[in-house]
Motif scaffolding. Sequence first.
Motif, PDB file in Angstrom:
ATOM      1  N   ALA A 111      26.365  23.509  15.993  1.00 14.86           N
ATOM      2  CA  ALA A 111      27.196  22.310  15.881  1.00 14.86           C
ATOM      3  C   ALA A 111      28.430  22.446  16.761  1.00 14.86           C
ATOM      4  CB  ALA A 111      27.608  22.091  14.432  1.00 14.86           C
ATOM      5  N   THR A 112      28.963  21.304  17.164  1.00 12.08           N
ATOM      6  CA  THR A 112      30.203  21.241  17.928  1.00 12.08           C
ATOM      7  C   THR A 112      31.216  20.411  17.140  1.00 12.08           C
ATOM      8  OG1 THR A 112      29.635  19.205  19.098  1.00 12.08           O
ATOM      9  CG2 THR A 112      28.880  21.301  20.079  1.00 12.08           C
ATOM     10  N   LEU A 113      32.430  20.390  17.611  1.00 13.94           N
ATOM     11  CA  LEU A 113      33.464  19.596  16.955  1.00 13.94           C
ATOM     12  C   LEU A 113      33.084  18.115  16.911  1.00 13.94           C
ATOM     13  CD1 LEU A 113      36.685  21.290  18.412  1.00 13.94           C
ATOM     14  CD2 LEU A 113      35.732  21.566  16.112  1.00 13.94           C
ATOM     15  N   GLU A 114      32.308  17.650  17.881  1.00 19.94           N
ATOM     16  CA  GLU A 114      31.868  16.250  17.899  1.00 19.94           C
ATOM     17  C   GLU A 114      30.922  15.919  16.740  1.00 19.94           C
ATOM     18  OE1 GLU A 114      31.761  18.185  20.845  1.00 19.94           O
ATOM     19  OE2 GLU A 114      33.734  17.370  21.372  1.00 19.94           O
ATOM     20  N   ILE A 139      31.396  16.849  13.581  1.00 19.34           N
ATOM     21  CA  ILE A 139      32.059  16.994  12.286  1.00 19.34           C
ATOM     22  C   ILE A 139      31.945  15.750  11.414  1.00 19.34           C
ATOM     23  CG2 ILE A 139      34.279  17.368  11.136  1.00 19.34           C
ATOM     24  CD1 ILE A 139      34.889  19.484  13.206  1.00 19.34           C
ATOM     25  N   ASP A 140      32.118  14.555  11.958  1.00 14.73           N
ATOM     26  CA  ASP A 140      32.007  13.357  11.116  1.00 14.73           C
ATOM     27  C   ASP A 140      30.648  13.305  10.413  1.00 14.73           C
ATOM     28  OD1 ASP A 140      34.518  12.075  11.284  1.00 14.73           O
ATOM     29  OD2 ASP A 140      34.005  11.264  13.261  1.00 14.73           O
ATOM     30  N   GLU A 141      29.582  13.622  11.142  1.00 17.79           N
ATOM     31  CA  GLU A 141      28.242  13.587  10.545  1.00 17.79           C
ATOM     32  C   GLU A 141      28.061  14.719   9.538  1.00 17.79           C
ATOM     33  OE1 GLU A 141      24.598  11.786   9.860  1.00 17.79           O
ATOM     34  OE2 GLU A 141      26.377  11.064  10.908  1.00 17.79           O
ATOM     35  N   LEU A 142      28.642  15.877   9.809  1.00 13.57           N
ATOM     36  CA  LEU A 142      28.559  16.994   8.856  1.00 13.57           C
ATOM     37  C   LEU A 142      29.294  16.662   7.559  1.00 13.57           C
ATOM     38  CD1 LEU A 142      29.062  19.955  11.343  1.00 13.57           C
ATOM     39  CD2 LEU A 142      26.926  19.310  10.179  1.00 13.57           C
ATOM     40  N   VAL A 143      30.430  15.988   7.669  1.00 12.89           N
ATOM     41  CA  VAL A 143      31.163  15.558   6.474  1.00 12.89           C
ATOM     42  C   VAL A 143      30.307  14.575   5.686  1.00 12.89           C
ATOM     43  CG1 VAL A 143      33.177  14.290   5.626  1.00 12.89           C
ATOM     44  CG2 VAL A 143      33.456  15.971   7.457  1.00 12.89           C
ATOM     45  N   ARG A 144      29.710  13.607   6.364  1.00 11.16           N
ATOM     46  CA  ARG A 144      28.855  12.619   5.705  1.00 11.16           C
ATOM     47  C   ARG A 144      27.699  13.321   4.972  1.00 11.16           C
ATOM     48  NH1 ARG A 144      28.710   8.304   3.073  1.00 11.16           N
ATOM     49  NH2 ARG A 144      30.203   7.445   4.522  1.00 11.16           N
ATOM     50  N   GLY A 164      18.422  12.183  18.148  1.00 10.04           N
ATOM     51  CA  GLY A 164      19.863  12.131  18.327  1.00 10.04           C
ATOM     52  C   GLY A 164      20.679  12.154  17.053  1.00 10.04           C
ATOM     53  N   ASN A 165      20.031  12.215  15.891  1.00  3.93           N
ATOM     54  CA  ASN A 165      20.737  12.242  14.603  1.00  3.93           C
ATOM     55  C   ASN A 165      20.567  13.597  13.939  1.00  3.93           C
ATOM     56  OD1 ASN A 165      21.505   9.415  14.601  1.00  3.93           O
ATOM     57  ND2 ASN A 165      19.330   9.006  14.317  1.00  3.93           N
ATOM     58  N   ILE A 166      21.634  14.086  13.326  1.00  5.62           N
ATOM     59  CA  ILE A 166      21.551  15.349  12.591  1.00  5.62           C
ATOM     60  C   ILE A 166      20.806  15.086  11.285  1.00  5.62           C
ATOM     61  CG2 ILE A 166      22.838  17.183  11.450  1.00  5.62           C
ATOM     62  CD1 ILE A 166      25.066  16.714  13.503  1.00  5.62           C
ATOM     63  N   VAL A 167      19.743  15.855  11.044  1.00 10.59           N
ATOM     64  CA  VAL A 167      18.923  15.660   9.847  1.00 10.59           C
ATOM     65  C   VAL A 167      18.960  16.865   8.910  1.00 10.59           C
ATOM     66  CG1 VAL A 167      17.419  14.006  11.011  1.00 10.59           C
ATOM     67  CG2 VAL A 167      16.798  16.438  10.993  1.00 10.59           C
ATOM     68  N   SER A 168      19.498  17.988   9.396  1.00 11.98           N
ATOM     69  CA  SER A 168      19.534  19.193   8.585  1.00 11.98           C
ATOM     70  C   SER A 168      20.621  20.114   9.136  1.00 11.98           C
ATOM     71  CB  SER A 168      18.170  19.896   8.634  1.00 11.98           C
ATOM     72  OG  SER A 168      18.141  21.012   7.776  1.00 11.98           O
ATOM     73  N   HIS A 169      21.159  20.962   8.256  1.00 13.64           N
ATOM     74  CA  HIS A 169      22.149  21.944   8.711  1.00 13.64           C
ATOM     75  C   HIS A 169      22.142  23.164   7.818  1.00 13.64           C
ATOM     76  CE1 HIS A 169      24.789  20.747   5.436  1.00 13.64           C
ATOM     77  NE2 HIS A 169      24.837  19.505   5.892  1.00 13.64           N
ATOM     78  N   MET A 170      22.712  24.250   8.358  1.00 10.28           N
ATOM     79  CA  MET A 170      22.839  25.516   7.651  1.00 10.28           C
ATOM     80  C   MET A 170      24.106  26.185   8.175  1.00 10.28           C
ATOM     81  SD  MET A 170      19.994  28.606   7.421  1.00 10.28           S
ATOM     82  CE  MET A 170      18.805  27.611   6.531  1.00 10.28           C
ATOM     83  N   TYR A 171      24.987  26.590   7.261  1.00 17.05           N
ATOM     84  CA  TYR A 171      26.267  27.185   7.634  1.00 17.05           C
ATOM     85  C   TYR A 171      26.193  28.712   7.473  1.00 17.05           C
ATOM     86  CZ  TYR A 171      28.614  22.594   7.182  1.00 17.05           C
ATOM     87  OH  TYR A 171      29.014  21.289   7.324  1.00 17.05           O
TER      88      TYR A 171
END
Length: 153
Positions: A7-10, A12-17, A63-70
């Motif tokens: 992920a990049t700083l760009e 963040i809005d989607e990660l918050v959502r 083009g949409n984030i559908v999954s993440h792992m921190y």
Amino acid sequence: MSIIRLATLEDIDELVRMRWEFSEEENSDSTLNYEEFHQTCYEFLVKAMKSGDWYIWVAEDSGNIVSHMYLQLIHKVPRPGKSPDPYYGYVTNVYTRPAFRNQGIGSDIQLAMELWSKENKVEFLLVWPSSNSVQFYSKNGFFRCDEAMEKHF
């Protein structure tokens, strides 16, 4: 096919959502409104990502984030004969949007995180799974251990 990347700083809005969606899915009793949460979480993620101790892998589909792992790197006190900057990784905030579950995306992200961790000499990865996620982590090579202890306040 999903694209797995850091992920990049760009993002963040989607990660918050997505964090909001995850929390709503787990517990819809939030007394906080989204705008308040967005500000708090946004500030946390900016600081975390700039610190060099937090890394977030995302899966993109069209083009949409559908999954993440921190991953948070936890620095250990150095020991003689060991790496000069030893650390382990704490895996947290793993989430896949419902329409994209059971397609192997989470496993792909976990593999990318694991490869990065090996390349960066992370000693081991640690996760506190929910009861719903034990099977996912087990099939991806995690195992239960009895070494950790905790104290609640």
